[in-house]
Structures are given as C-alpha cells and as structure tokens.
Write an enzyme that holds these catalytic residues in place. Structure first.
Site, PDB file in Angstrom:
ATOM      1  N   CYS A   9      60.842  28.976 109.606  1.00 49.27           N
ATOM      2  CA  CYS A   9      59.911  29.351 108.542  1.00 49.27           C
ATOM      3  C   CYS A   9      60.247  30.750 108.022  1.00 49.27           C
ATOM      4  O   CYS A   9      60.413  31.692 108.814  1.00 49.27           O
ATOM      5  CB  CYS A   9      58.480  29.323 109.071  1.00 49.27           C
ATOM      6  SG  CYS A   9      57.253  29.909 107.890  1.00 49.27           S
ATOM      7  N   CYS A  12      56.768  33.134 108.893  1.00 44.20           N
ATOM      8  CA  CYS A  12      56.386  33.604 110.227  1.00 44.20           C
ATOM      9  C   CYS A  12      57.541  33.654 111.207  1.00 44.20           C
ATOM     10  O   CYS A  12      57.404  34.215 112.297  1.00 44.20           O
ATOM     11  CB  CYS A  12      55.277  32.727 110.790  1.00 44.20           C
ATOM     12  SG  CYS A  12      55.774  31.011 111.109  1.00 44.20           S
ATOM     13  N   CYS A  39      51.619  28.021 107.853  1.00 44.62           N
ATOM     14  CA  CYS A  39      51.667  29.033 106.791  1.00 44.62           C
ATOM     15  C   CYS A  39      51.225  28.458 105.457  1.00 44.62           C
ATOM     16  O   CYS A  39      50.594  29.142 104.650  1.00 44.62           O
ATOM     17  CB  CYS A  39      53.075  29.613 106.675  1.00 44.62           C
ATOM     18  SG  CYS A  39      53.556  30.613 108.103  1.00 44.62           S
ATOM     19  N   CYS A  51      54.366  27.342  95.451  1.00 48.16           N
ATOM     20  CA  CYS A  51      55.495  27.749  96.287  1.00 48.16           C
ATOM     21  C   CYS A  51      55.777  29.235  96.101  1.00 48.16           C
ATOM     22  O   CYS A  51      55.731  29.754  94.978  1.00 48.16           O
ATOM     23  CB  CYS A  51      56.727  26.928  95.934  1.00 48.16           C
ATOM     24  SG  CYS A  51      58.224  27.423  96.800  1.00 48.16           S
ATOM     25  N   SER A 263      56.774  76.341  85.262  1.00 49.33           N
ATOM     26  CA  SER A 263      57.711  76.878  86.251  1.00 49.33           C
ATOM     27  C   SER A 263      57.994  78.349  85.980  1.00 49.33           C
ATOM     28  O   SER A 263      58.237  78.740  84.833  1.00 49.33           O
ATOM     29  CB  SER A 263      59.030  76.091  86.223  1.00 49.33           C
ATOM     30  OG  SER A 263      58.803  74.736  86.517  1.00 49.33           O
ATOM     31  N   LYS A 269      61.083  89.431  85.465  1.00 47.00           N
ATOM     32  CA  LYS A 269      61.838  88.984  84.288  1.00 47.00           C
ATOM     33  C   LYS A 269      61.001  88.095  83.383  1.00 47.00           C
ATOM     34  O   LYS A 269      61.249  88.013  82.179  1.00 47.00           O
ATOM     35  CB  LYS A 269      63.095  88.243  84.733  1.00 47.00           C
ATOM     36  CG  LYS A 269      64.096  89.111  85.477  1.00 47.00           C
ATOM     37  CD  LYS A 269      65.327  88.302  85.876  1.00 47.00           C
ATOM     38  CE  LYS A 269      66.334  89.175  86.618  1.00 47.00           C
ATOM     39  NZ  LYS A 269      67.527  88.407  87.058  1.00 47.00           N
ATOM     40  N   ASP A 299      58.679  79.725  92.136  1.00 48.04           N
ATOM     41  CA  ASP A 299      59.877  79.498  92.941  1.00 48.04           C
ATOM     42  C   ASP A 299      60.400  80.780  93.570  1.00 48.04           C
ATOM     43  O   ASP A 299      61.357  80.735  94.341  1.00 48.04           O
ATOM     44  CB  ASP A 299      60.973  78.853  92.081  1.00 48.04           C
ATOM     45  CG  ASP A 299      61.765  77.817  92.859  1.00 48.04           C
ATOM     46  OD1 ASP A 299      61.179  77.189  93.753  1.00 48.04           O
ATOM     47  OD2 ASP A 299      62.961  77.645  92.575  1.00 48.04           O
ATOM     48  N   LYS A 441      65.788  75.191  89.183  1.00 52.61           N
ATOM     49  CA  LYS A 441      64.650  74.668  88.427  1.00 52.61           C
ATOM     50  C   LYS A 441      64.457  73.179  88.664  1.00 52.61           C
ATOM     51  O   LYS A 441      63.321  72.704  88.789  1.00 52.61           O
ATOM     52  CB  LYS A 441      64.841  74.939  86.929  1.00 52.61           C
ATOM     53  CG  LYS A 441      63.696  74.406  86.070  1.00 52.61           C
ATOM     54  CD  LYS A 441      63.937  74.635  84.589  1.00 52.61           C
ATOM     55  CE  LYS A 441      62.811  74.003  83.760  1.00 52.61           C
ATOM     56  NZ  LYS A 441      63.014  74.175  82.307  1.00 52.61           N
ATOM     57  N   ASP A 686      68.212  69.179  82.135  1.00 52.11           N
ATOM     58  CA  ASP A 686      67.438  68.424  81.153  1.00 52.11           C
ATOM     59  C   ASP A 686      68.293  67.336  80.493  1.00 52.11           C
ATOM     60  O   ASP A 686      67.861  66.177  80.380  1.00 52.11           O
ATOM     61  CB  ASP A 686      66.849  69.368  80.105  1.00 52.11           C
ATOM     62  CG  ASP A 686      67.849  70.401  79.619  1.00 52.11           C
ATOM     63  OD1 ASP A 686      69.036  70.316  79.978  1.00 52.11           O
ATOM     64  OD2 ASP A 686      67.460  71.324  78.879  1.00 52.11           O
TER      65      ASP A 686
END
Length: 987
Positions: A9, A12, A39, A51, A263, A269, A299, A441, A686
């Site tokens: 089967c 099972c 089953c 089925c 981000s 900076k 980050d 990034k 990207d």
C-alpha cells in the site's frame, strides 16, 4: 515493491491484501493505484471518494460498503470492532502520525503538525477540483436555460465590471513612425558598414581597422538597447475602485498587508535624520494601520541607529495623526516643511495653521535630539557603548555580535496621542560572527524576509533605501491595483516604481535623475515581460521571493514510455535495475527541476500530478529545511499564500524564533541567495534577483503615478556620482562572469522572452563599451596630430550614407522623445554622461571585475576631498580627486592639443588643408562637447567664472597665437626676405 506476490500500500506501507474472491484488492481500476482496503475505507470515511493518483471516483460498490461500515462503526464502534479491523486502523493511524513523529525528531523542541495538514490539503485538491467542475457544468446548463439578455444583465454587475488597472498603449501615430525609422536605421547601418569595410584606408590602416571595430560594437550596443523599447506602454490605476471593492463601509478592510523593509549600515554615512524621515513617511501612509509593518535593518549594529529609532517612534505618535488628519503630502517632515509652496492651499480647517506651527516646533526639537545623539556618537568610549540600564550594548563589535530585535510600535504597543493604533515598527540587527559570509545588503534583506515572515508574514514586501521616503501616501494603493486585481496578479512578481530625486541642480549636470532610463527604457520593458528591479521602491509578491513559480506556469511535458533514464539519478536504467524504465509526470518534473536552473523551487500546481508516496516525500520537512532552513515556523509561513501568522504558532515564542532565523549560520546549506530571496554573487543584487524571477516565468509591472511614489537623494558632485556608476558597472561585470549571465542562463525553461533577454544582456555588457569608446575618443586627436584620417575621400554615395546615418540617429531620438515625453535637455545630459561614465567608471569596472572574479583581487579607489563651496548646491562644486578621473581628463587634454595642432598644420599647409581639417575637428569637438560637464565639474566654480569662458579662452588663445606667429606682423617683408636668405647661407 512486491512481497509474496502482493503489492504494498502506497499509503500505510502494509500489503494491499485480497478481496472476497481471493484476488489482489484494486480500489481504482483506472490507474491500478496500490492502496489497501483499510486506507480506502478511511479515505471514504473522511469524505474523499476519489483515487489519490488519478482522481477517478471509486466504484459505487466499494463506496456503499465503506459508508455502511462507517455508519455501523459510528453507532457501535466500541462493541463491534473486530481484531482485524482494529489492527488495520491502528496501522493506518501509525502511518499518519509517523510524519509528525519524524518531524518532531528533526525539530529542536516539539513536532509540528503542518506537514500532515499540508498532505491532507493536497489530498483534498482533486475532490475540490472535481466538485468545482461539476458546479461549472451545472451552472453552464442553467446558463443555457436563461435568455441571453438576462445573462448580459447578470454579467454587468458592478463588481464584475470594476477594473483596478488598465494598459494605455502608445498612440499608433507616435509609435508607427518610430518603428519605421528604427528599421530604416538598420538598413542604413548595413549599407554604412558595407562601405566602411570595402573601403579601407591604406595610409592609416590601423586607425581605420580600430574605428570599424568600435563602430560595429556601438551598433550591436544600440540594437541591444533599442529593440527592448519596441512596444512601450503606459498604465493607469483606479484607486477608488480598489477601495470600493476591498474597503466596504462597516466591514473590516480586505486590503492585503504589506511589510516595509528599510536598510541602513553606517549612521555616519547615512544620517539618522534621513532614515527617521523615511520611517515616519512609512508609518503615515494612507493604508490601514493593521496592514502595515515597518522593519528597519541596522546592518552595522550601531547604538546610534537604535536610539534614533526610539526617538522616531516617540515622535511618530504626534506626526502620524497630524498627517492623516490634514492629508498632507509628503509625509516626511523634513521635506514637507522645506516645501516652497503655499501650504494653505486646499486647507479649510481653521486649526490647521496653529497645529502646523506646533508640529514644526516639535519637529525642530526632534531634530535637536537626533543631532545630539549624532554628536555623542562621534567618539566611541574605550569600554564601548552602554545602554540606559547599564548593560553593554550588544553591538559594540559590529563584526561580532548577536542578533537583536526590538518591537517599538504595533498592535499591542504604544498608541498615538489621539489613542489610535499605529503601524508596527521593528528594529532588526542580524547576528554577525567572524568566519561567516554575510553578503552585505542582499544578506540583510533576506534576514528581513525571514523575520517578517515569522512576526507578520504579509503577502507583499516593499523595500526602500534609507534615503528614499514615501512621497505619495497612496503609493501602496497604486501597487495593490495590480497585485490585488484578479485579472493581473496571477503571474506578477513585483511592481516597480521609478526613482525620483530631491536636491539635484536644475540642469542635472551629471544625469542623476536617469530620466531616459526610467521614462523610456522601463516603459519599453513594461510592454514585454516587465521592468528590471532597480533595488528600491519595489513591491514584491512574497511567494516569488520564495522561489515558487507563478500560477500560470506551463505544465512540463510528459516523458515517453520508452525513456530509460533513472528517475532518481538521471542515468541509464542499468544502475537502478529495480526501478521502472518509464517515467510518470512526477519523475519528469524532478528531472526537469535538476536540469533547469531557472525553474521554480516548488511549483505547487505540479504536485497534483504526484502519487501519495512522492507527494509526501516532496513536502516532507527535510526537503523544505534544505531549502528554507531549520525553522518550522518560517517554513509553515512560506506555505501560506495569502500571508498571516499560522494559528498553530504560540505568539510568545515568535521573538525567539525571529532571533533564530537571523542567526549567522541559518543560511548554511540552504537555497538562500542561490534560488530564493535576494540572490548573492554581485554587488548589484537587484538586477540578479529580478532576472531570476523573470526566468521562472514571472512578469513585473511598471507603475508611474502622477505624483512620484518615492523620492530619494542622489550624489550630485562628480566624484561621488562616478563612484556610484562604478559600483553599478562592477555588478554588471560580476554577473557577466557568473553562471547567471543572461547570455547562457535560463534557456532551458523557455520562460524568458527574447526581447527581455536582450534587455538583460544589455544590462551586463554595457560596461565593456568603455573599451571601444576610449579608443574612439582617442582617434580624433591622433588624426589631428598625425595628419591621417579614418575615412577615405568621400564620394557622393558615401556622403549620402553618412548624411542618412546622422539623420536617422537624430530622427530616432526625436521620435523617442515624442512618445516618452522626455525633454531634449534630459536626453542630451544622458548622452553626455554615457560618454563620461563610459571612459571613466565603466572602464575601471571592467578591469576591477576581471581582477575580482578571475584573480580574487579586490581593488578600491581612494576618494579625496579637495575643496568645497558654501551655498545652495555647494556639494555640486566639491572636487574629490580619484583615479577614475584620469582617463577622461587625459582625453580632454589630448583632444584640445589635437585641435590646436590641427589648426597649426592647416595654417602651415595653406588653404588646401582646411577641407580635411573640418572633418577631423568635428569628431574632436564631438568628444569635447560630450565631456564638457566633466570638465566643468573638474574645474569647479573657479571664482564663479563660467567654465565655458575658460575653455573657449584657452582654445582661442592657442589658435590666435599660432596665427600671430605665422603672420609675424612686427617683421617687415624685406626683413623677412633677408632673414629667409640668411637661413639658407651655409656659414
């Protein structure tokens, strides 16, 4: 698979058994799917009467027996269950629970029932489809009985006719002439190259050959850039219809939730005040507050960024209600208060002026607090930073610190001053340890994807750079007009907005606005498969980031029965003699998944073709963990197409799970950065990320609202601008030298349209144009200095070819400006910077890329500040000397010397030399005019003396000096004759 002649089967794992006649039990006579009677009884009892493999209904006899047995069991189950039935049910129960047990063994703590539930949901798919098909047939029969007039009335219901967006094609009166001129230009180019190749210049063969090679490369580059603009389109959105459909009065909003990503790395900076304005503009967007979450990625693990976000969250309690009460634009306070417009326009509430003054005063105080934090952070104490409670700041070592998450605002957090709920604001700093690759990034964005999936799991993600604020508070609604439109959203991976900038000088000397790219090229791509992803201002479908394919993904072809390849190893059948030689659709899919690098990680639609055993294996926790990592909560969130936090998750454990998914080792041996999330391997992640999505069959959409959705800041001085372009070009070279190069990647699936492929090829080969461009800009000076030329004496036919080529170039540009709406000044600035960037930043990017990818040498170019001027746009005149400035400076000097030498030679040779001189000087002036903004930036303000005056002064002074020496007015004619005769005397 056979034991004692009886099949096993597939559900099972026990033997199928025999029926009353002593024959092997067969539940489905359509596909002979191996499944035991116990089953089958269990499936029918649960309401699944078809089925599992082919979805064919079971025989009525089996169903009736099972239903009768189930009803009897429900009434007298405890008393009438015999031993064999108990054993069968127990076997099946053990099988069902085994998945959860295995899962619990693989998990750190307790097991998760999601895998069993997911299997059960896929089991139900076939029945649901069949029921839907039956309903459709019944509906069709009813429609046949209804008169056509009544059917038309029903179809014209208000909700049915509401469209959220529409495509506005370019008028044929503008587009048809444009296409015709492109074809004509191709013809003229062919004739031009035929003439150039068949008419070499023997006296300057080297110069001629170099020029022809350069011109051929320029022609290929033009084709790559031109043809993706063949079918440009415009789009229009209908926000009112969106609200009418998803925001009905008196009902909860049905708009989709959005997670914002911001981000930042180094607050020294990237000023914290700018980041704070971006966050404030997000929190104040015109969108339901329970649908908005803002995640800020630090980050650099800087305490300054954390403390600034604390102040920002506090100020948001005042700023957000003020924005929504008076509907102000933009909703970034720095830029709102800096507007030089009548802020009382369209404002009718008397209290507005008073509240605006109070808010401006509060914002000034907020700026003072932020500036005080920045001043305090200038010098780090020896013992490191300490938080208010006296504990050391965990991020004192930015390269070795644990993951940190702090939720400031949200559903159960602080409300605004009016008592209203605020959007969720989350601070995230992923874990960093020595010895791990963090991928800059792209790695930070992937960490945000996982954190947001655990905490909020919005179906859509919008990422912004820290210096890009929301300029249009309805921008999210603009994107939702595409992503929530049932007619559009099925295969849309992202909606890209154009980048717009503040603080650029009026003339846009260095083409910072990139107007030609955003208003011409991107519109052209929107008519093919969609615009490229440009790194910011983009709303993603989260499922596309997970590597899933679109719903409209074409089915993979079925294998022929004669195939002899092994379904698991892909080799011949001799290595696996026990395997079947024929392939079913699931085996075809697995082979195609290995062979096609551009295939989606999981195509949920194809799983319907699998049998039960294969289906269970594919969706097992281990297969998902190899892809998404060791987090059951995150994996469960990836299966929720409509977003939302799973009900089975304990809310008290979410933060702990979120910390787990941002661990530095979480991505080890997973598909993160390879097939899912932001893709690693290039500094321009990207382009690579969008390219992978398009290869999987997704398409993107370009949205250009009347009011720009987002605005940012751009480097306006020459050196910073060139280094920005250098980084972009370096990323393109890295992609060119990687396995993801569009020249050879993604052909197997056939899902990337060929014009879209041309556009991606252009994005990765354009830096190499710098090599022929430098050579071509040098040729005019060499011709002037040597007296040779790259073109032979022109005939009438050749003159017509040259004239036709120049006219076609001009007409193509004019027609392009006509349908795009770009001004001629923007077009000319773009042409100028194409040359400036090509002979400087792109050239260095090519060499740096080859050194980095082939030799492993990472080179950096030092930027040194020389001088700065005060006043508006003072940064524009900041001169920063760097190595990148050397090639264009050399080209300008060489061409200026060449012009002087050319005039000198013409004066010496007489009138017959002036004709050839004009052709040479024309090309030399072409170079100087294109490099003029570079010269202007190099020379700075020069005590406010216009650079053009200095340039022309040098040229005219040189020419006049040569003429003066030639005429020699202070020497008489007789003296000149005596002097000439004296020269000839041999002393």
């Amino acid at each position: 698979m056979m034991e004692s002649g009886v099949p096993v089967c597939n559900s099972c794992g026990e033997q199928v058994g025999v029926n009353n006649n002593g024959e092997v039990f067969v539940a489905c006579h359509e596909c002979n799917f191996s499944i035991c009677k116990a089953c089958v009884d269990y499936e029918i009892k649960e309401g699944r009467k078809a089925c599992l493999r082919c979805a064919a209904p079971y025989e009525d006899k089996s169903i009736d027996e099972a239903e009768l047995k189930a009803s009897g069991d429900r009434s007298t189950m405890a008393a009438h269950l015999n031993d064999s039935q108990v054993q069968d049910v127990g076997v099946h129960a053990r099988h069902v629970s085994s998945v959860s047990t295995v899962d619990s063994e693989m998990n750190d703590e307790t097991g998760n029932p999601i895998w069993k539930n997911r299997v059960e949901s896929w089991k139900d798919k076939k029945n649901k489809k069949k029921k839907a098909a039956t309903k459709a047939e019944i509906k069709a029969k009813k429609d046949d009985e209804i008169p056509p007039e009544q059917q038309m009335e029903e179809k014209q219901s208000p909700e049915a006719v509401q469209i959220l967006s529409s495509v506005i094609p370019i008028p044929s009166s503008k587009l048809t002439p444009y296409r015709c001129v492109i074809i004509m230009r191709l013809v003229v180019l062919s004739l031009f190259f035929h003439y150039r190749i068949t008419n070499p210049v023997d006296s300057a063969f080297g110069l001629w050959l170099t020029s022809v090679i350069c011109e051929i490369w320029f022609a290929v580059s033009w084709v790559l850039d031109q043809f993706p603009k063949w079918s440009p389109i415009n789009r229009e959105t209908y926000i009112d219809e969106l609200s009418a459909r998803y925001e009905r009065e008196g009902e909860p909003s049905e708009l989709a939730a959005v997670d914002f990503f911001v981000s930042t790395v180094d607050p020294m900076k990237e000023p914290p005040l700018i980041t704070a304005n971006t966050v404030l503009s997000i929190l104040a967007v015109d969108y339901p507050v329970d649908k908005v979450s803002c995640y800020v990625s630090d980050d650099g693990a800087a305490m300054l960024s954390f403390e600034s976000l604390v102040e920002t969250a506090d100020f948001a309690r005042k700023w957000v209600p003020f924005c929504k009460k008076y509907a102000i634009e933009p909703r970034a306070p720095e830029f709102y208060f800096a507007q030089k417009i009548d802020y009382l326009r369209d404002k009718v509430q008397p209290s507005f002026v008073k509240e605006r003054r109070a808010m401006k005063r509060d914002y000034e105080e907020f700026k003072v607090r932020i500036n005080a934090l920045v001043a305090k952070a200038q010098k780090m104490p020896e013992e490191g930073w300490t938080m208010e409670d006296g504990t050391p700041w965990p991020g004192n070592n930015s390269r070795d610190h644990p993951g940190m998450i702090q939720v400031f605002l949200g559903h159960s957090g602080t409300h605004d001053i009016e008592g209203n709920e605020l959007p969720r604001l989350v601070y995230v700093s992923r874990e960093k340890r020595p010895g791990y690759q963090h991928h800059k990034k792209a790695g930070a964005e992937n960490a945000l994807v996982r954190v947001s999936a655990v905490l909020t799991n919005a179906p859509y993600i919008l990422n912004l750079d820290c210096d890009h604020y929301v300029n249009n508070s309805k921008a999210i609604r603009e994107a939702m007009c595409f992503l929530m439109d049932p007619q559009v959203r099925g295969d849309v991976c992202y909606v890209q907005f154009p980048q717009r900038f503040d603080g650029i000088d009026r003339s846009d000397r260095y083409a910072n606005r990139n107007t030609v790219f955003f208003d011409v090229n991107m519109k052209g791509l929107d008519g093919i498969q969609g615009p490229v992803y440009v790194g910011t201002g983009c709303v993603f479908n989260r499922q596309a980031l997970y590597g899933y394919g679109p719903a409209s993904l074409p089915s993979l072809p079925k294998a022929s029965s004669s195939s002899s390849s092994c379904s698991w190893c892909g080799c011949c059948s001799c290595c696996c003699p026990s395997k079947k030689t024929s392939k079913d659709p699931s085996e075809v899919y697995r082979d195609a998944k290995r062979e096609e690098l551009d295939a989606a990680i999981f195509n949920l639609r194809e799983i319907d073709n699998y049998d039960e055993h294969e289906r269970s294996m594919l969706i097992s926790q281990m297969s998902f963990e190899k892809t998404f990592g060791l987090s059951s909560v995150f994996i469960e969130s990836t299966l929720m197409e409509n977003g939302g936090v799973p009900d089975s998750v304990n809310p008290s454990t979410l933060i702990k799970e979120a910390i787990h998914v941002i661990g530095c080792g979480y991505e080890e041996k997973t598909a993160w950065g390879k097939e899912i999330g932001w893709i690693y391997g290039s500094v321009t992640e990207d382009i690579l990320t969008g390219f992978k999505m398009h290869c999987r069959g997704w398409r993107s959409i370009y949205c250009m609202p009347v009011r720009p959705a987002f605005k940012g800041s751009a480097p306006i001085n020459l050196s910073d601008r060139l280094h920005q372009v250098l980084r972009w070009a370096l990323g393109s070279v890295e992609i060119f030298l990687s396995r993801h190069c569009p020249l050879w990647y993604g052909f197997a699936g056939g899902r990337l349209k060929w014009l879209q492929r041309l556009a991606y090829i252009n994005t990765i080969v354009y830096p190499f144009t710098s090599l022929p461009l430098v050579a071509y800009c040098t040729i005019p000076a060499i011709c002037l200095l040597t007296g040779k030329f790259i073109i032979p004496t022109l005939s009438n036919v050749a003159s017509m070819l040259f004239l036709g080529l120049f006219i076609s170039i001009i007409v193509t540009s004019v027609l392009e400006l006509r349908w795009s709406g770009v001004s001629i000044e923007d077009w000319w600035r773009n042409e100028q910077f194409w040359v400036i960037g090509g002979v400087s930043a792109h050239l260095f990017a090519v060499f740096q890329g080859f050194l980095k990818m082939l030799a492993g040498v990472d080179t950096n170019f030092t930027v040194t500040s020389k001088a700065a001027d005060d006043g508006e746009f003072g940064e524009l005149y900041l001169v920063k000397w760097t190595t990148v400035l050397i090639p264009p400076t050399t080209l300008i000097i060489v061409n200026m010397v060449g012009v002087v030498a050319g005039f000198s030679d013409a004066l010496n040779k007489g009138y017959e030399a002036w004709g050839p001189l004009f052709g040479k000087v024309f090309f030399s002036f072409w170079v100087i005019l294109h490099l003029y903004p570079f010269l202007k930036g190099l020379m700075g303000r020069q005590n406010r003396t216009p650079t053009i005056v200095v340039l022309w002064s040098v040229l005219l002074a040189s020419v006049f000096s040569l003429v003066w020496v030639k005429i020699n007015p202070f020497v008489g004619s007789a003296d000149a004759t005596v002097a000439q005769s004296c020269i000839s005397i041999d002393c």
